[in-house]
Scaffold this motif. Structure first.
Motif, PDB file in Angstrom:
ATOM      1  N   MET A   1       4.077  67.399  12.411  1.00 12.43           N
ATOM      2  CA  MET A   1       3.349  68.378  12.601  1.00 12.43           C
ATOM      3  C   MET A   1       3.291  69.546  13.250  1.00 12.43           C
ATOM      4  SD  MET A   1       2.138  67.516  17.168  1.00 12.43           S
ATOM      5  CE  MET A   1       1.232  65.485  16.287  1.00 12.43           C
ATOM      6  N   ARG A  25       8.393  67.891  30.349  1.00  7.57           N
ATOM      7  CA  ARG A  25       8.049  67.055  29.793  1.00  7.57           C
ATOM      8  C   ARG A  25       6.650  67.050  30.299  1.00  7.57           C
ATOM      9  NH1 ARG A  25      10.034  62.409  27.824  1.00  7.57           N
ATOM     10  NH2 ARG A  25      10.561  63.314  25.698  1.00  7.57           N
ATOM     11  N   PRO A  34      -0.993  69.853  24.289  1.00  7.18           N
ATOM     12  CA  PRO A  34      -1.429  68.778  23.856  1.00  7.18           C
ATOM     13  C   PRO A  34      -0.371  67.672  23.569  1.00  7.18           C
ATOM     14  CG  PRO A  34      -1.928  70.729  22.568  1.00  7.18           C
ATOM     15  CD  PRO A  34      -1.209  70.703  23.625  1.00  7.18           C
ATOM     16  N   GLN A  35       0.011  66.601  24.685  1.00  8.76           N
ATOM     17  CA  GLN A  35       0.562  65.199  24.938  1.00  8.76           C
ATOM     18  C   GLN A  35       1.544  65.169  23.472  1.00  8.76           C
ATOM     19  OE1 GLN A  35      -0.971  62.181  27.109  1.00  8.76           O
ATOM     20  NE2 GLN A  35       1.519  61.151  26.686  1.00  8.76           N
ATOM     21  N   GLU A  36       1.054  65.170  22.376  1.00  6.18           N
ATOM     22  CA  GLU A  36       1.807  64.720  21.272  1.00  6.18           C
ATOM     23  C   GLU A  36       2.419  65.607  20.635  1.00  6.18           C
ATOM     24  OE1 GLU A  36      -2.359  66.301  20.123  1.00  6.18           O
ATOM     25  OE2 GLU A  36      -1.554  64.344  21.747  1.00  6.18           O
ATOM     26  N   GLN A  37       2.220  66.900  21.064  1.00  6.62           N
ATOM     27  CA  GLN A  37       3.311  68.337  20.314  1.00  6.62           C
ATOM     28  C   GLN A  37       4.506  68.333  21.847  1.00  6.62           C
ATOM     29  OE1 GLN A  37       1.429  72.319  19.882  1.00  6.62           O
ATOM     30  NE2 GLN A  37      -0.344  71.252  18.507  1.00  6.62           N
ATOM     31  N   VAL A  39       5.467  65.885  23.645  1.00  7.85           N
ATOM     32  CA  VAL A  39       6.071  65.199  23.476  1.00  7.85           C
ATOM     33  C   VAL A  39       7.502  64.573  21.954  1.00  7.85           C
ATOM     34  CG1 VAL A  39       6.481  62.147  22.732  1.00  7.85           C
ATOM     35  CG2 VAL A  39       4.450  62.947  24.686  1.00  7.85           C
ATOM     36  N   GLU A  40       6.464  65.634  20.817  1.00  6.60           N
ATOM     37  CA  GLU A  40       7.538  65.867  19.998  1.00  6.60           C
ATOM     38  C   GLU A  40       8.141  66.855  19.714  1.00  6.60           C
ATOM     39  OE1 GLU A  40       6.949  67.795  15.370  1.00  6.60           O
ATOM     40  OE2 GLU A  40       5.141  65.899  16.147  1.00  6.60           O
ATOM     41  N   ASN A  43      11.188  65.648  22.475  1.00  8.81           N
ATOM     42  CA  ASN A  43      11.542  63.864  21.280  1.00  8.81           C
ATOM     43  C   ASN A  43      12.666  64.953  20.504  1.00  8.81           C
ATOM     44  OD1 ASN A  43      10.642  62.097  23.236  1.00  8.81           O
ATOM     45  ND2 ASN A  43       9.696  61.551  21.233  1.00  8.81           N
TER      46      ASN A  43
END
Length: 124
Positions: A1, A25, A34-37, A39-40, A43
């Motif tokens: 991503m 975070r 964007p939450q998925e970005q 989180v990635e 992490n």
């Protein structure tokens, strides 16, 4: 991503201000990234931090990283050029062979001296 460059910059700034990863975070998600970005990125950051060698200084010291002439900013890994003891104000030059280290150290010494002098006025 692909992760938005602005997200990376904002995360770096928050981490530089010594916010813990879980707080960074939350802040980033609250700010609308964007939450998925988020989180990635967090992490991956946590994973990298877990593999790094612990710093050679404790919480009573501040590390200064100097961008030396000719160094590229893109992809550059931070290094410590000067360590400042928060309690004593003593400076330790990690890269004394670099002329910029001496220049920055002299400016830091002047700033510490000015701060101490202005602080002493309150005690008289």
């Amino acid at each position: 991503m692909d992760i938005d460059y602005n997200l990376v910059q904002r995360a770096q700034m928050l981490l530089t201000l010594e916010h813990p990863l879980n707080q960074v975070r939350e802040i980033l998600i609250r700010e609308g990234y964007p939450q998925e970005q988020v989180v990635e990125l967090m992490n991956a950051t946590e994973e990298v931090l877990n593999y790094l060698v612990p710093p050679q200084y404790d919480e009573h010291k501040i590390g200064i990283d100097i961008l030396h002439p000719g160094e590229k900013v893109e992809g550059r890994k931070p290094t410590v050029d000067i360590l400042i003891d928060k309690r004593s104000g003593r400076l330790e030059l990690i890269t004394p062979h670099q002329p910029e280290t001496w220049r920055v150290a002299n400016e830091v010494r002047k700033a510490i001296k000015r701060q101490r002098q202005s602080g002493m006025k309150h005690f008289h």
